[in-house]
Design an enzyme around this catalytic site. Structure first.
Site, PDB file in Angstrom:
ATOM      1  CB  CYS A 112      -8.989  -9.431   2.430  1.00 30.06           C
ATOM      2  SG  CYS A 112      -8.741  -9.130   4.105  1.00 30.06           S
TER       3      CYS A 112
ATOM      4  CB  CYS B 259     -13.733  -4.106   1.632  1.00 30.15           C
ATOM      5  SG  CYS B 259     -14.328  -5.789   1.767  1.00 30.15           S
TER       6      CYS B 259
ATOM      7  NE  ARG C 246      -2.409   2.000   9.462  1.00 33.47           N
ATOM      8  CZ  ARG C 246      -3.195   0.851   9.372  1.00 33.47           C
ATOM      9  NH1 ARG C 246      -3.836   0.704   8.035  1.00 33.47           N
ATOM     10  NH2 ARG C 246      -3.395  -0.368  10.069  1.00 33.47           N
TER      11      ARG C 246
ATOM     12  CE  LYS D 289      -7.594   3.164   9.067  1.00 30.57           C
ATOM     13  NZ  LYS D 289      -8.628   2.265   8.648  1.00 30.57           N
TER      14      LYS D 289
ATOM     15  CE  LYS E  27      -6.049  -0.808  11.256  1.00 33.10           C
ATOM     16  NZ  LYS E  27      -6.996  -1.441  10.248  1.00 33.10           N
TER      17      LYS E  27
ATOM     18  CB  CYS F 180     -11.886  -1.888   4.466  1.00 31.62           C
ATOM     19  SG  CYS F 180     -11.036  -3.350   5.766  1.00 31.62           S
TER      20      CYS F 180
ATOM     21  NE  ARG G 271      -3.734  -0.093   2.583  1.00 32.34           N
ATOM     22  CZ  ARG G 271      -4.040  -0.663   3.871  1.00 32.34           C
ATOM     23  NH1 ARG G 271      -3.849  -0.058   4.803  1.00 32.34           N
ATOM     24  NH2 ARG G 271      -5.103  -1.575   3.990  1.00 32.34           N
TER      25      ARG G 271
ATOM     26  CB  CYS H 194     -14.826  -9.542   7.545  1.00 28.87           C
ATOM     27  SG  CYS H 194     -13.653  -8.212   7.992  1.00 28.87           S
TER      28      CYS H 194
HETATM   29 FE1  SRM Z   1      -8.827  -1.960   6.017  1.00 28.31          FE
HETATM   30  C1  SRM Z   1      -7.644  -4.726   7.703  1.00 28.31           C
HETATM   31  C2  SRM Z   1      -8.017  -3.313   3.089  1.00 28.31           C
HETATM   32  C3  SRM Z   1      -9.774   1.090   4.589  1.00 28.31           C
HETATM   33  C4  SRM Z   1     -10.584  -1.185   8.941  1.00 28.31           C
HETATM   34  N1  SRM Z   1      -7.974  -3.689   5.594  1.00 28.31           N
HETATM   35  C5  SRM Z   1      -7.388  -4.671   6.420  1.00 28.31           C
HETATM   36  C6  SRM Z   1      -6.478  -5.681   5.773  1.00 28.31           C
HETATM   37  C7  SRM Z   1      -5.224  -5.180   5.704  1.00 28.31           C
HETATM   38  C8  SRM Z   1      -6.688  -7.065   6.131  1.00 28.31           C
HETATM   39  C9  SRM Z   1      -5.896  -7.725   6.962  1.00 28.31           C
HETATM   40  O1  SRM Z   1      -5.493  -7.132   8.018  1.00 28.31           O
HETATM   41  O2  SRM Z   1      -5.138  -8.880   6.785  1.00 28.31           O
HETATM   42  C10 SRM Z   1      -7.162  -5.476   4.376  1.00 28.31           C
HETATM   43  C11 SRM Z   1      -6.373  -5.902   3.016  1.00 28.31           C
HETATM   44  C12 SRM Z   1      -7.384  -6.205   2.095  1.00 28.31           C
HETATM   45  C13 SRM Z   1      -6.510  -6.792   0.633  1.00 28.31           C
HETATM   46  O3  SRM Z   1      -6.435  -7.834   0.375  1.00 28.31           O
HETATM   47  O4  SRM Z   1      -6.172  -5.772  -0.156  1.00 28.31           O
HETATM   48  C14 SRM Z   1      -7.697  -3.973   4.456  1.00 28.31           C
HETATM   49  N2  SRM Z   1      -8.742  -1.275   4.287  1.00 28.31           N
HETATM   50  C15 SRM Z   1      -8.441  -2.038   3.200  1.00 28.31           C
HETATM   51  C16 SRM Z   1      -8.782  -1.368   1.869  1.00 28.31           C
HETATM   52  C17 SRM Z   1      -7.881  -1.677   0.830  1.00 28.31           C
HETATM   53  C18 SRM Z   1     -10.088  -1.357   1.600  1.00 28.31           C
HETATM   54  C19 SRM Z   1     -10.691  -0.933   0.146  1.00 28.31           C
HETATM   55  O5  SRM Z   1     -11.275  -1.578  -0.323  1.00 28.31           O
HETATM   56  O6  SRM Z   1     -10.311   0.046  -0.107  1.00 28.31           O
HETATM   57  C20 SRM Z   1      -8.616   0.061   2.476  1.00 28.31           C
HETATM   58  C21 SRM Z   1      -7.219   0.714   2.566  1.00 28.31           C
HETATM   59  C22 SRM Z   1      -7.227   1.986   2.959  1.00 28.31           C
HETATM   60  C23 SRM Z   1      -5.810   2.779   2.865  1.00 28.31           C
HETATM   61  O7  SRM Z   1      -5.673   3.154   1.852  1.00 28.31           O
HETATM   62  O8  SRM Z   1      -5.151   2.842   3.927  1.00 28.31           O
HETATM   63  C24 SRM Z   1      -9.070   0.150   3.946  1.00 28.31           C
HETATM   64  N3  SRM Z   1     -10.039  -0.351   6.632  1.00 28.31           N
HETATM   65  C25 SRM Z   1     -10.294   0.782   5.915  1.00 28.31           C
HETATM   66  C26 SRM Z   1     -11.196   1.545   6.663  1.00 28.31           C
HETATM   67  C27 SRM Z   1     -11.800   2.651   5.865  1.00 28.31           C
HETATM   68  C28 SRM Z   1     -11.123   4.020   6.461  1.00 28.31           C
HETATM   69  O9  SRM Z   1     -10.124   3.979   6.915  1.00 28.31           O
HETATM   70  O10 SRM Z   1     -11.734   5.085   6.302  1.00 28.31           O
HETATM   71  C29 SRM Z   1     -11.461   0.813   7.694  1.00 28.31           C
HETATM   72  C30 SRM Z   1     -12.562   1.537   8.950  1.00 28.31           C
HETATM   73  C31 SRM Z   1     -12.135   2.495   9.635  1.00 28.31           C
HETATM   74  C32 SRM Z   1     -11.518   2.342  10.732  1.00 28.31           C
HETATM   75  O11 SRM Z   1     -10.282   1.899  10.676  1.00 28.31           O
HETATM   76  O12 SRM Z   1     -11.820   1.945  11.743  1.00 28.31           O
HETATM   77  C33 SRM Z   1     -10.778  -0.148   7.916  1.00 28.31           C
HETATM   78  N4  SRM Z   1      -8.992  -2.672   7.907  1.00 28.31           N
HETATM   79  C34 SRM Z   1      -9.922  -2.237   9.031  1.00 28.31           C
HETATM   80  C35 SRM Z   1      -9.934  -3.226  10.195  1.00 28.31           C
HETATM   81  C36 SRM Z   1     -10.511  -2.769  11.383  1.00 28.31           C
HETATM   82  C37 SRM Z   1     -10.005  -1.955  12.319  1.00 28.31           C
HETATM   83  C38 SRM Z   1     -10.671  -1.978  13.749  1.00 28.31           C
HETATM   84  O13 SRM Z   1     -10.317  -0.873  14.537  1.00 28.31           O
HETATM   85  O14 SRM Z   1     -11.267  -3.077  14.214  1.00 28.31           O
HETATM   86  C39 SRM Z   1      -8.893  -4.112   9.879  1.00 28.31           C
HETATM   87  C40 SRM Z   1      -8.537  -5.383  10.651  1.00 28.31           C
HETATM   88  C41 SRM Z   1      -7.407  -4.886  11.771  1.00 28.31           C
HETATM   89  O15 SRM Z   1      -6.848  -3.926  11.938  1.00 28.31           O
HETATM   90  O16 SRM Z   1      -7.324  -5.761  12.636  1.00 28.31           O
HETATM   91  C42 SRM Z   1      -8.508  -3.854   8.561  1.00 28.31           C
HETATM   92 FE1  SF4 Z   2     -10.771  -7.801   4.377  1.00 24.37          FE
HETATM   93 FE2  SF4 Z   2     -12.720  -7.361   5.957  1.00 24.37          FE
HETATM   94 FE3  SF4 Z   2     -11.177  -5.123   5.276  1.00 24.37          FE
HETATM   95 FE4  SF4 Z   2     -12.946  -6.394   3.471  1.00 24.37          FE
HETATM   96  S1  SF4 Z   2     -13.582  -5.264   5.471  1.00 24.37           S
HETATM   97  S2  SF4 Z   2     -10.885  -5.810   3.020  1.00 24.37           S
HETATM   98  S3  SF4 Z   2     -12.724  -8.654   4.080  1.00 24.37           S
HETATM   99  S4  SF4 Z   2     -10.521  -6.669   6.459  1.00 24.37           S
END
Ligand code: SRM
Ligand code: SF4
Length: 564
Positions: free
Chosen positions: A434, A428, A143, A209, A207, A477, A74, A473
């Site tokens: 993922c 997502c 981030r 943001k 993390k 995201c 990323r 899930c």
């Molecule tokens: Fe996310 C984890 C993809 C924005 C909440 N996110 C992941 C991971 C890295 C899975 C992992 O940990 O193994 C995913 C990778 C998937 C893949 O195969 O590419 C992933 N997140 C993404 C992206 C690519 C989704 C998308 O379709 O665009 C976004 C990348 C953003 C970036 O450029 O930095 C992405 N993730 C978000 C957002 C939205 C936002 O930031 O506005 C959220 C919700 C906001 C938040 O953070 O609360 C988000 N991602 C999570 C979480 C849950 C965090 C939590 O507090 O519980 C995880 C899991 C974790 O951190 O344990 C996670």
């Molecule tokens: Fe993966 Fe869940 Fe984030 Fe979708 S919402 S990219 S399934 S961690």
């Protein structure tokens, strides 16, 4: 902090010598396509996730082969601003080292999928040659900082972009580990001599943001951020910002002490206080966030546990800045604006819809090639949006038709011709990359929208803008809990439906139906569409209608989302 009681990730960070671990050694181990478990945690801080192809996971296991490991990378792109040279470089890297696609993310960044270990270092080096990097794109640090890409108020947007870049820089980890490992930078003798002035040796509990936003468009979803800055404009210039804290989306199914939460407005600060206040918020979380449970470690829980008043006082004490009462603001939508718009200096900007952010060449729809041709022929800018779309920016009036022709020649439909539901959709990544996905998302939502669009048309709602977001899930995201229709993956082909969120991202949806398959989703939504068509007030949005008529419960605070 390290030792007993804290999570394993805390111990890994503490022992990592400022994020070095044994990543460098693991990269040259030819016996496996993977790196060690502790290094998979540390590599996130370098913008790199180890993954395996889940479509072939069981088959590989059956054949007694190790999983098909590859890496997601990323990049960090504050405000999503890219020159055409950078775009062409990113395109070249996608084609040579990744899976021939660039994935625009929900935070204005890009991801590569499918980079194998032996190409990792070269890929990171090439990204850096574009004066971009991947530091802190993931991990327990700040981030990618978001900033509104909309050009409609361009002088203000240019200024806010500068704040976003300055804050991104200010909150960067100062460890030289990244340069040593990926860019062959000179190795320092001892990481003890190196200081992480803001983060300390164990970085943040989780993390973090940040986003800047300019009302009335809430395109960055400011209330979903740990820290948000709502721009307040007086007499045509930026007076300061309302500061929001404690937003976040992630939760776990069946664990009601985890929940999505919208940020609280702490108050107003002057523009010159942004860095001091942001740093105080980060260090307050650093010192008070829960390091014993990663599911309770985000700032939203620190604030709910300590209270907003305590948090404000602590930030005031640390920053020396006193918050004034919040200024008035209003948001109208949390999506992007499509098609042509002209800014205050006469330049044109084309908002291009990119379904679920995936840019590749698929059949007749050659988006990657089309954007390459535009970048080769026209001196424009590309702005990545927080909703996985792209703006072709700074186009001269005389070039508008040429840009349109290039898009058409590459099979790219005029953005404004997709249905309003599709234009307001996000999914997502989920399968196959993922590791946390429980259900399909990016690969499934487009076909579900076909079916929902057919139903909306029957009810005379074909032109109704409704936000719909799907995730594989409950991590959230694609920020599904602030979409009017949120579909959250629970198991293969099964989703929890959330309904009733605000159209501008200012209210959470409530769980409506659990574990629904496609048939059940369509059957649940159809009667609600019918009632909406019959009884909606003029200009009333679907989420507001459902709450007003009592079809769904209003969620007033994240911690109440699971109440029945
Ligand atoms: Fe996310 C984890 C993809 C924005 C909440 N996110 C992941 C991971 C890295 C899975 C992992 O940990 O193994 C995913 C990778 C998937 C893949 O195969 O590419 C992933 N997140 C993404 C992206 C690519 C989704 C998308 O379709 O665009 C976004 C990348 C953003 C970036 O450029 O930095 C992405 N993730 C978000 C957002 C939205 C936002 O930031 O506005 C959220 C919700 C906001 C938040 O953070 O609360 C988000 N991602 C999570 C979480 C849950 C965090 C939590 O507090 O519980 C995880 C899991 C974790 O951190 O344990 C996670
Ligand atoms: Fe993966 Fe869940 Fe984030 Fe979708 S919402 S990219 S399934 S961690």
């Amino acid at each position: 902090m390290s030792g007993q009681g804290v999570t394993e990730v805390e111990n890994i960070k503490a022992a990592s010598r400022h994020l070095r671990g044994t990543i460098a050694e693991g990269l040259v181990d030819p016996l496996t396509g993977a790196i060690s478990e502790p290094d998979t945690q540390l590599s996130k801080f370098h913008g790199i996730y180890q993954q395996d192809d889940r479509d072939i996971r069981s088959e590989r296991k059956r054949q007694k082969l190790e999983p098909a490991y590859s890496f997601m990378i990323r990049a960090r792109i504050p405000g999503g601003l890219l020159t055409t040279t950078q775009w062409l470089g990113l395109d070249r890297i996608a084609t040579t080292h990744a899976n021939q696609t660039i994935r625009l993310t929900t935070r204005q960044a890009i991801q590569y999928h499918g980079v194998v270990k032996r190409n990792l270092k070269q890929t990171i080096a090439e990204i850096n040659q574009l004066t971009l990097d991947t530091i802190a794109a993931c991990g327990d640090v700040n981030r990618n900082v978001m900033s509104p890409p909309l050009p409609s108020l361009s002088s203000i947007h240019r200024e806010v972009q500068q704040y976003a870049e300055a804050l991104s820089e200010h909150l960067m980890p100062k460890s030289r580990a990244y340069h040593e490992i990926w860019l062959d930078g000179e190795k320092i003798q001892s990481s003890k001599a190196e200081i992480e002035p803001i983060y300390g040796d164990t970085y943040l509990p989780r993390k973090f943001k940040v986003a800047f936003v300019i009302p009335p468009q809430n395109d960055v979803d400011v209330f979903a951020q740990d820290l948000g800055f709502i721009t307040i404009i007086r007499d045509g210039s930026i007076a300061g910002f309302n500061v929001t804290v404690g937003g976040g989306m992630g939760m776990s199914h069946g664990e009601t002490d985890t929940y999505p939460r919208l940020g609280d407005v702490l108050g107003f600060i002057k523009f010159q206080d942004v860095l001091a206040v942001a740093e105080a918020i980060v260090t307050t979380q650093r010192d008070n966030g829960d390091r014993t449970n990663r599911k309770h470690a985000r700032l939203k829980y620190t604030i709910d546990d300590g209270g907003v008043e305590w948090f404000r006082e602590e930030v005031e004490k640390r920053s020396g800045v006193t918050f004034a009462a919040a200024e008035k603001y209003a948001f109208v939508a949390n999506g992007d604006v499509y098609g042509w718009q002209q800014d205050d200096v006469g330049a044109w900007h084309y908002g291009l819809f990119v379904e679920n952010g995936r840019i590749g060449d698929v059949g007749d729809r050659r988006l990657l090639s089309g954007l390459r041709t535009i970048a080769q022929l026209h001196n424009v800018e590309f702005r990545l949006t927080p909703n996985q779309n792209l703006i072709i920016s700074k186009v001269a009036g005389a070039d508008k038709k040429k840009i349109e022709s290039i898009l058409v020649e590459h099979g790219i439909k005029n953005s404004t011709r997709a249905s309003p539901l599709r234009l307001n959709s996000m999914a997502c990544v989920a399968f196959p990359t993922c590791g946390l996905a429980m259900a399909e998302s990016e690969r499934y939502l487009p076909s579900l929208i076909d079916k929902l669009d057919a139903g909306l048309k029957l009810h005379g709602l074909a032109d109704e803008p409704i936000t719909i977001r799907m995730t594989g899930c409950p991590n959230g995201c694609a920020r599904p809990y602030i979409a009017e229709i949120g579909l959250v993956g629970k198991g293969p082909g099964r989703y929890t439906i959330f309904l009733g969120a605000g159209f501008a991202g200012e209210r959470l949806g409530a769980p409506y139906l659990d574990n629904a398959n496609e048939q059940e989703i369509l059957a649940a939504l159809d009667p609600l569409f019918a009632r909406f068509a019959a009884d909606k007030n003029e200009a009333e949005h679907f989420g507001d209608f459902l709450v007003r008529t009592g079809a769904v419960r209003e969620v007033t605070a994240g911690r109440h989302i699971h109440d029945s």
